[in-house]
Motif scaffolding. Structure first.
Motif, PDB file in Angstrom:
ATOM      1  N   SER A  94       0.841  -1.190   0.000  1.00 30.59           N
ATOM      2  CA  SER A  94       0.000   0.000   0.000  1.00 30.59           C
ATOM      3  C   SER A  94       0.884   1.250   0.000  1.00 30.59           C
ATOM      4  O   SER A  94       2.098   1.185   0.250  1.00 30.59           O
ATOM      5  CB  SER A  94      -0.896   0.014   1.237  1.00 30.59           C
ATOM      6  OG  SER A  94      -0.103   0.205   2.415  1.00 30.59           O
ATOM      7  N   ARG A  96       0.850   3.592   2.207  1.00 32.09           N
ATOM      8  CA  ARG A  96       1.377   3.769   3.559  1.00 32.09           C
ATOM      9  C   ARG A  96       2.543   2.817   3.825  1.00 32.09           C
ATOM     10  O   ARG A  96       3.575   3.219   4.385  1.00 32.09           O
ATOM     11  CB  ARG A  96       0.268   3.534   4.588  1.00 32.09           C
ATOM     12  CG  ARG A  96       0.728   3.752   6.043  1.00 32.09           C
ATOM     13  CD  ARG A  96      -0.398   3.467   7.019  1.00 32.09           C
ATOM     14  NE  ARG A  96      -1.521   4.354   6.804  1.00 32.09           N
ATOM     15  CZ  ARG A  96      -1.603   5.587   7.275  1.00 32.09           C
ATOM     16  NH1 ARG A  96      -0.597   6.105   7.979  1.00 32.09           N
ATOM     17  NH2 ARG A  96      -2.665   6.332   7.040  1.00 32.09           N
ATOM     18  N   ASP A  97       2.408   1.554   3.415  1.00 30.00           N
ATOM     19  CA  ASP A  97       3.479   0.590   3.674  1.00 30.00           C
ATOM     20  C   ASP A  97       4.737   0.909   2.868  1.00 30.00           C
ATOM     21  O   ASP A  97       5.856   0.621   3.308  1.00 30.00           O
ATOM     22  CB  ASP A  97       2.998  -0.831   3.365  1.00 30.00           C
ATOM     23  CG  ASP A  97       2.038  -1.354   4.420  1.00 30.00           C
ATOM     24  OD1 ASP A  97       2.017  -0.789   5.534  1.00 30.00           O
ATOM     25  OD2 ASP A  97       1.300  -2.321   4.134  1.00 30.00           O
ATOM     26  N   ARG A 115       5.378   6.096  12.266  1.00 29.56           N
ATOM     27  CA  ARG A 115       4.000   6.149  11.764  1.00 29.56           C
ATOM     28  C   ARG A 115       3.481   7.585  11.727  1.00 29.56           C
ATOM     29  O   ARG A 115       2.724   7.952  10.819  1.00 29.56           O
ATOM     30  CB  ARG A 115       3.084   5.251  12.586  1.00 29.56           C
ATOM     31  CG  ARG A 115       3.377   3.771  12.357  1.00 29.56           C
ATOM     32  CD  ARG A 115       2.287   2.852  12.873  1.00 29.56           C
ATOM     33  NE  ARG A 115       2.551   1.485  12.449  1.00 29.56           N
ATOM     34  CZ  ARG A 115       2.175   0.971  11.285  1.00 29.56           C
ATOM     35  NH1 ARG A 115       1.503   1.717  10.421  1.00 29.56           N
ATOM     36  NH2 ARG A 115       2.462  -0.278  10.967  1.00 29.56           N
ATOM     37  N   THR A 119       2.154   9.419   8.331  1.00 29.94           N
ATOM     38  CA  THR A 119       0.816  10.020   8.292  1.00 29.94           C
ATOM     39  C   THR A 119       0.888  11.483   7.864  1.00 29.94           C
ATOM     40  O   THR A 119       0.094  11.948   7.036  1.00 29.94           O
ATOM     41  CB  THR A 119       0.143   9.914   9.668  1.00 29.94           C
ATOM     42  OG1 THR A 119      -0.029   8.526   9.993  1.00 29.94           O
ATOM     43  CG2 THR A 119      -1.213  10.610   9.671  1.00 29.94           C
ATOM     44  N   ALA A 131      -4.281   5.869   1.240  1.00 30.82           N
ATOM     45  CA  ALA A 131      -3.100   5.304   1.891  1.00 30.82           C
ATOM     46  C   ALA A 131      -3.126   3.781   1.937  1.00 30.82           C
ATOM     47  O   ALA A 131      -2.071   3.136   1.895  1.00 30.82           O
ATOM     48  CB  ALA A 131      -2.974   5.865   3.306  1.00 30.82           C
ATOM     49  N   ALA A 132      -4.313   3.192   2.021  1.00 28.91           N
ATOM     50  CA  ALA A 132      -4.419   1.731   2.145  1.00 28.91           C
ATOM     51  C   ALA A 132      -4.448   1.023   0.790  1.00 28.91           C
ATOM     52  O   ALA A 132      -4.352  -0.199   0.726  1.00 28.91           O
ATOM     53  CB  ALA A 132      -5.663   1.361   2.942  1.00 28.91           C
ATOM     54  N   LYS A 133      -4.556   1.771  -0.290  1.00 31.66           N
ATOM     55  CA  LYS A 133      -4.624   1.175  -1.616  1.00 31.66           C
ATOM     56  C   LYS A 133      -3.230   0.749  -2.058  1.00 31.66           C
ATOM     57  O   LYS A 133      -2.229   1.412  -1.769  1.00 31.66           O
ATOM     58  CB  LYS A 133      -5.193   2.195  -2.607  1.00 31.66           C
ATOM     59  CG  LYS A 133      -5.352   1.647  -4.032  1.00 31.66           C
ATOM     60  CD  LYS A 133      -5.816   2.736  -4.993  1.00 31.66           C
ATOM     61  CE  LYS A 133      -7.225   3.185  -4.684  1.00 31.66           C
ATOM     62  NZ  LYS A 133      -7.716   4.099  -5.751  1.00 31.66           N
ATOM     63  N   LYS A 134      -3.145  -0.394  -2.780  1.00 34.69           N
ATOM     64  CA  LYS A 134      -1.848  -0.855  -3.264  1.00 34.69           C
ATOM     65  C   LYS A 134      -1.296   0.106  -4.323  1.00 34.69           C
ATOM     66  O   LYS A 134      -2.035   0.638  -5.141  1.00 34.69           O
ATOM     67  CB  LYS A 134      -1.960  -2.264  -3.837  1.00 34.69           C
ATOM     68  CG  LYS A 134      -2.190  -3.328  -2.763  1.00 34.69           C
ATOM     69  CD  LYS A 134      -2.119  -4.721  -3.326  1.00 34.69           C
ATOM     70  CE  LYS A 134      -2.267  -5.755  -2.200  1.00 34.69           C
ATOM     71  NZ  LYS A 134      -2.171  -7.137  -2.708  1.00 34.69           N
TER      72      LYS A 134
END
Length: 312
Positions: A94, A96-97, A115, A119, A131-134
């Motif tokens: 993602s 974020r990752d 973190r 953010t 943020a959570a989407k690949k």
């Protein structure tokens, strides 16, 4: 430190004899937003790669943040945020990752606040909702934003951006432009390469123009634009008559667009009031008359003799 980036005789010649950068003497003032301009193949990206220690110069020297490059690369790069030739992302992670991975690779980054940094960076480039989407599902513009977020994970003395608005819509361009201004106001020197001359003129304080590996000029954006001659502009319901008379009076490169006639004044001194009076005497109804301020694009064309190559 008065110069964040300084080169002297910086040269890069590739195998086969191709001369990509030819004796470049460049000075980027501290605290500036510096636009690096040039058509396709002018040597911009090669220069940036040498400044960042990614490739070795053939000759000459380069200092970044007062340190010699590439010798001081381990000292300099932690103080530099960079987005060069598009971001390198893990598509299966993602957004974020990806940033967490980037941050964890920075030995100076405090893992306890990792973190929070990620953010904040996502929020600054408008990617909080995605943020959570690949990353492989991101559009080109979203990938550019994520790459910029990675460059902003830590406070930086210098930010180097290669085509930062590539793939962004007009709203995204405005946001990035605003972000660059904020960073400069906070004391970060921003060095950006772009083919969008209007964007450079709106956001940059200084600029340099390259062509065929050589530096043509550098200085403040205001001074570069002032060095190009403005164009005469006449608004009239009689554009054909106005254009014909202006040509007879020595105005060159006359063009007509609806009720507007523009042209370049000859090198010799011309009294504008006399031009206006001549138009009126000939029966041309003049509704507007004056000299348009030269733009950075005018300066670029005057220097290179060609339009700007958007592939650059």
């Amino acid at each position: 430190m008065t110069a964040v980036i300084e080169t002297q005789g910086l040269t890069k010649r590739y195998r086969g004899g191709q001369l990509a950068v030819d004796r470049l003497d460049l000075t980027v003032p501290a605290g500036s937003v510096f636009g690096f301009l040039g058509p396709n193949g002018s040597g911009k990206t090669t220069t940036i790669r040498m400044l960042m220690g990614l490739i070795e110069p053939t000759a000459g020297t380069a200092t970044v943040l007062g340190k010699p490059m590439p010798r001081a690369v381990r000292t300099v790069l932690p103080q530099v945020g960079a987005l060069i030739e598009g971001p390198a992302l893990y598509g299966f992670l993602s957004g974020r990752d990806n940033l967490l991975r980037y941050d964890s690779a920075d030995p100076s980054a405090d893992p306890r606040t990792r973190r929070a940094r990620v953010t904040t960076a996502l929020d600054r480039v408008g990617l909080t909702q995605a943020a959570a989407k690949k990353a492989k599902a991101y559009s080109l513009g979203m990938k550019q934003r994520l790459g910029l977020a990675a460059a902003l994970l830590q406070p930086r003395h210098l930010l180097v951006l290669d085509e930062p608005t590539n793939g962004l819509d007009p709203q995204g361009m405005r946001e990035i432009r605003s972000l660059v201004r904020e960073l400069a106001a906070d004391g970060t020197t921003v060095f950006l390469s772009s083919h969008l001359l209007d964007e450079i003129e709106q956001v940059c304080t200084h600029a340099a123009v390259m062509a065929q590996g050589r530096l043509l000029t550098q200085g403040s954006v205001a001074d570069l634009a002032a060095g190009a001659r403005g164009r005469l502009a006449v608004t009239t319901p009689d554009p054909g008559d106005a254009a014909r008379l202006l040509k007879e009076l020595g105005v060159i490169e006359v063009s007509v667009e609806e009720d507007r006639v523009t042209g370049e004044l000859p090198a010799k001194d011309v009294e504008l009031a006399e031009l206006n009076a001549a138009l009126v005497r000939a029966g041309v109804r003049v509704r507007g008359f004056g000299i348009e301020r030269a733009s950075l694009e005018d300066a670029f064309v005057a220097l290179t003799g060609e339009g700007f190559d958007v592939a650059g």
